[in-house]
Design an enzyme around this catalytic site. Structure first.
Site, short mmCIF file in Angstrom:
data_model
loop_
_atom_site.label_atom_id
_atom_site.label_comp_id
_atom_site.label_asym_id
_atom_site.label_seq_id
_atom_site.Cartn_x
_atom_site.Cartn_y
_atom_site.Cartn_z
N ARG A 17 -4.62 5.78 -7.62
CA ARG A 17 -4.67 4.41 -7.10
C ARG A 17 -6.11 4.02 -6.77
O ARG A 17 -6.53 2.89 -7.04
CB ARG A 17 -3.79 4.28 -5.86
CG ARG A 17 -2.31 4.43 -6.15
CD ARG A 17 -1.48 4.24 -4.90
NE ARG A 17 -1.53 2.84 -4.42
CZ ARG A 17 -1.10 2.45 -3.23
NH1 ARG A 17 -0.58 3.34 -2.39
NH2 ARG A 17 -1.17 1.19 -2.89
N CYS B 218 -6.85 2.38 3.64
CA CYS B 218 -5.85 2.89 2.69
C CYS B 218 -5.28 1.68 1.98
O CYS B 218 -6.03 0.79 1.57
CB CYS B 218 -4.79 3.72 3.41
SG CYS B 218 -3.96 2.86 4.78
#
Length: 281
Positions: free
Chosen positions: A181, A237
């Protein structure tokens, strides 16, 4: 003592000194928002209360602020009192295993100035695997307490601070998501893939060992050895949840100047003018 405690420690405390302790179940599943609560209702550690990531540990997402913005703090503090937590209460938090949601509550409690916070290493799975008692009885909350907050505002960075400090080099930004990611090879949740320009990738699950248990302070120090303890570190995050295990791990490893960017990548990409980087930095 350490923030991370084992099942034997919790079992002894529940038997010997349960009066000034609250155990909180925070099991949650991002792909099924009701599954954690259903699991709690089925069975849980005796006398544990349940707090929900999206109903208790986050506010509703807005246009900006990310997918899991911080909860309204007045409401959050009132909930602490309602479930029996004051400033002197020992709070033990557990997840299904060592997941990100327990660390999210740890961070929130730390942010409001609570000092007696513990995470159950291995979570509910470990408790069950070791043969300790479980219950489907929902505790009756009869005596609320009052928690007096002492907000640690220096532990939070908003998007403007992130931009400023990334431009000036005054802080190091960490991205806690999985490497694929971070690199922009996959993105299951958001409309853009990649990471905030300049962010360094430290996958949050790397704070756990091969058995899924929390690493020792020395092992955590080694995990973050590329970072200077003299630098300010801002941790992000996807939405400010999986950043929290990294923050706890950094603190355990001796890093003092560590902040959470609560909105994280989901907030960053809500501004069309913000650039996103793919690949290695």
């Amino acid at each position: 003592m350490s923030t991370i405690v084992n099942c034997e420690w919790l079992h002894e405390r529940l038997n010997d000194d349960p009066e000034n302790m609250v155990v909180v179940d925070v099991r949650f599943y991002l792909n099924d928002a009701e599954a954690g609560r259903k699991a709690y209702l089925k069975d849980h550690i005796p006398n544990a209360v349940y707090l929900d990531l999206e109903k208790d540990l986050s506010d509703k997402p807005q246009k900006h602020g990310g997918k899991h913005p911080l909860p309204d703090m007045e409401t959050f503090v009132a909930k602490l009192g309602n479930i029996g937590i004051n400033n002197d209460t020992d709070v033990v938090i557990y997840d299904q295993s060592n997941d990100m949601f327990a660390a999210r509550l740890w961070w929130l409690l730390d942010y409001v100035g609570h000092e007696k916070i513990f995470l159950l290493d291995g979570g509910y799975d470990e408790w069950v695997n070791q043969g300790y008692e479980v219950s489907d009885e929902i505790p009756t909350l009869t005596s609320s307490k009052k928690f007096i907050p002492d907000f640690q505002k220096y532990t939070v960075a908003d998007i403007e601070e992130v931009k400023e400090k990334m431009e000036t080099g005054a802080a190091t930004l960490i991205d806690s998501r999985a490497r694929a990611r971070y690199l922009g090879k996959t993105e299951p949740l958001y409309i853009k893939a990649g990471h905030i320009p300049g962010a360094k990738n430290f996958f949050w699950k790397d704070v756990l060992d091969d058995r899924g248990k929390w690493k020792s302070p020395a092992e955590l120090e080694d995990n973050f050895s590329a970072l200077s303890k003299d630098d300010e570190i801002i941790v992000s995050c996807g939405s400010g949840v999986s950043a929290c295990p990294n923050i706890l791990a950094l603190r355990t490893a001796g890093y003092k100047n560590v902040k959470l960017y609560p909105g994280s990548f989901s907030d960053w990409i809500s501004y069309p003018e913000n650039k996103v980087t793919k690949g290695e930095e």
